[in-house]
Design an enzyme around this catalytic site. Structure first.
Site, PDB file in Angstrom:
ATOM      1  N   GLU A   1       0.821  -1.226   0.000  1.00 48.34           N
ATOM      2  CA  GLU A   1       0.000   0.000   0.000  1.00 48.34           C
ATOM      3  C   GLU A   1       0.848   1.266   0.000  1.00 48.34           C
ATOM      4  O   GLU A   1       1.233   1.761   1.054  1.00 48.34           O
ATOM      5  CB  GLU A   1      -0.948   0.005   1.218  1.00 48.34           C
ATOM      6  CG  GLU A   1      -1.822   1.264   1.251  1.00 48.34           C
ATOM      7  CD  GLU A   1      -2.765   1.339   2.445  1.00 48.34           C
ATOM      8  OE1 GLU A   1      -2.713   0.461   3.323  1.00 48.34           O
ATOM      9  OE2 GLU A   1      -3.555   2.287   2.509  1.00 48.34           O
TER      10      GLU A   1
ATOM     11  N   LYS B   1      -2.507  -2.022  -3.129  1.00 46.61           N
ATOM     12  CA  LYS B   1      -3.550  -1.152  -2.563  1.00 46.61           C
ATOM     13  C   LYS B   1      -3.146   0.301  -2.782  1.00 46.61           C
ATOM     14  O   LYS B   1      -2.443   0.889  -1.957  1.00 46.61           O
ATOM     15  CB  LYS B   1      -3.723  -1.459  -1.076  1.00 46.61           C
ATOM     16  CG  LYS B   1      -4.709  -0.536  -0.358  1.00 46.61           C
ATOM     17  CD  LYS B   1      -5.152  -1.115   0.975  1.00 46.61           C
ATOM     18  CE  LYS B   1      -5.999  -0.116   1.744  1.00 46.61           C
ATOM     19  NZ  LYS B   1      -6.691  -0.711   2.882  1.00 46.61           N
TER      20      LYS B   1
HETATM   21  P1  13P Z   1      -9.333   4.308   4.081  1.00 44.79           P
HETATM   22  O1  13P Z   1     -10.214   3.559   3.113  1.00 44.79           O
HETATM   23  O2  13P Z   1     -10.105   4.949   5.208  1.00 44.79           O
HETATM   24  O3  13P Z   1      -8.368   5.219   3.401  1.00 44.79           O
HETATM   25  O4  13P Z   1      -8.480   3.197   4.832  1.00 44.79           O
HETATM   26  C1  13P Z   1      -7.910   2.192   4.121  1.00 44.79           C
HETATM   27  C2  13P Z   1      -6.646   1.809   4.757  1.00 44.79           C
HETATM   28  O5  13P Z   1      -6.466   0.673   5.133  1.00 44.79           O
HETATM   29  C3  13P Z   1      -5.598   2.827   4.902  1.00 44.79           C
HETATM   30  O6  13P Z   1      -4.403   2.219   5.261  1.00 44.79           O
END
Ligand code: 13P
Length: 340
Positions: free
Chosen positions: A177, A219
């Protein structure tokens, strides 16, 4: 490492019409969320709230996996069942956030690096034993005057790749991510430019660190204007620019891409995902891994009261269902009005 098994899990995480529930708020973040609804952030309250989500039988039909915070993966439901078992019974895969948040990046004012690599090799087998089959590590890149710097983009991409390789040797699918924040006043094209850079650097580092792309899930953020931007992009523009960017940066060997919501409104996050899937002809699955965009509505409805649990579950089910449809490109705006 058994790549065929990693690939099976990664594909299940992005199965058609299903997506990931990010319920891995750190103790500090969940306190902020609870403060907003007037609920004290105790261990029991955090358990009760998360249990209500995991026990939403209808909502969980659209959830392929749940990202947990360390506290939650060891917790038991009120009746003594481990929460991990509640999640599995609902047909979802338990996952774990393994990063330890961000720290200032030396010599780079305004920029951060994600911490948590030092003891990760020892922690991962314990999470696997506890039932986690995937993990998450979030890198945070901010956009402002003069940032991000090459130092920040490189260091965060490198840490993501080190984490991902460690996950795979421990038979855990890494969610990679790299989040480019939407907090600034930049327009969509600046977001697009920075996110392209970040994704290209991330995949280069994944390659250098021998990460098998078939056994991971990406992600990312969408290409989207900053919250303070004077120029908001339309749903179509976000969808077109995000898909084009991903095609340029993400190899087809990656089974799926599960977006973060990043501060978009619930309906925007759904509409954007839906519009991208309506474009079609994509080499990977595109789905959601939302935190706020799945939880804001149930949190508000619950407000810490046991009597509100069924209504909160209904609110969660609605958002999970809408996003499940968006993951198939089958969502329609009037479905939102019908539910309201
Ligand atoms: P949000 O969808 O609130 O951005 O959170 C997703 C997430 O896991 C951020 O690390």
């Amino acid at each position: 490492m058994n790549l065929a098994d990693l690939n099976k899990i990664a594909c299940a995480m992005v199965a058609p019409g299903r997506g990931i529930l990010a319920a891995d708020e750190s103790t500090g973040t969940i306190k902020k969320r609870f403060d907003a609804i007037g609920v004290e952030s105790t261990e029991d309250n955090r358990r009760d709230y998360r249990e209500l989500l995991f026990r939403s039988a209808e909502g969980m039909k659209h959830i392929s996996g749940v990202i947990l915070y360390d506290e939650t993966i060891w917790q038991k439901a009120k009746d003594g069942t481990p929460l991990v078992e509640v999640i599995k019974k609902a047909g979802a895969i338990p996952g774990i956030k393994v990063d330890e948040g961000t720290k200032p990046l030396p010599f780079c004012p305004g920029e951060v690096i994600t911490a948590g690599l030092d003891k990760l090799a020892d922690r991962l087998p314990k999470y696997y034993e506890q039932g986690a089959r995937f993990a998450k590590w979030r890198a945070v890149i901010d956009i402002a005057a003069g940032i991000p710097t090459h130092t920040c983009v490189w260091a965060n991409a490198h840490a993501l790749a080190r984490y991902a390789a460690l996950c795979q040797v421990n038979q855990i699918v890494p969610i990679v991510e790299p989040e480019v924040l939407m907090d600034g006043d930049h327009d969509i094209d600046r977001c697009l430019q920075v996110t392209t850079w970040v994704l290209k650097e991330t995949f280069q580092q994944l390659y250098y660190n021998k990460v098998a792309l078939e056994g991971m899930v990406l992600k990312p953020n969408m290409a989207i204007a900053g919250k303070k931007s004077a120029k908001k992009a339309s749903v179509e523009e976000v969808a077109e620019k995000t898909v084009k960017m991903l095609k340029e940066c993400v190899p087809g060997a990656v089974p799926g891409i599960a977006f973060l919501s990043g501060g978009q409104s619930d309906e925007e996050a759904t509409a954007h995902l839906d519009a991208m899937n309506k474009i079609g002809g994509l080499p990977w699955k595109l789905t959601f891994s939302y935190g706020r965009a799945l939880q804001a509505a149930p949190q508000k409805t619950w407000a810490g009261k046991a009597a509100n649990v069924p209504a909160a579950q209904k609110a969660f089910t609605h958002r999970a269902e809408m996003n499940g449809l968006a993951a198939l490109g089958q969502w329609k705006a009037d479905l939102e009005k019908k539910a309201a």
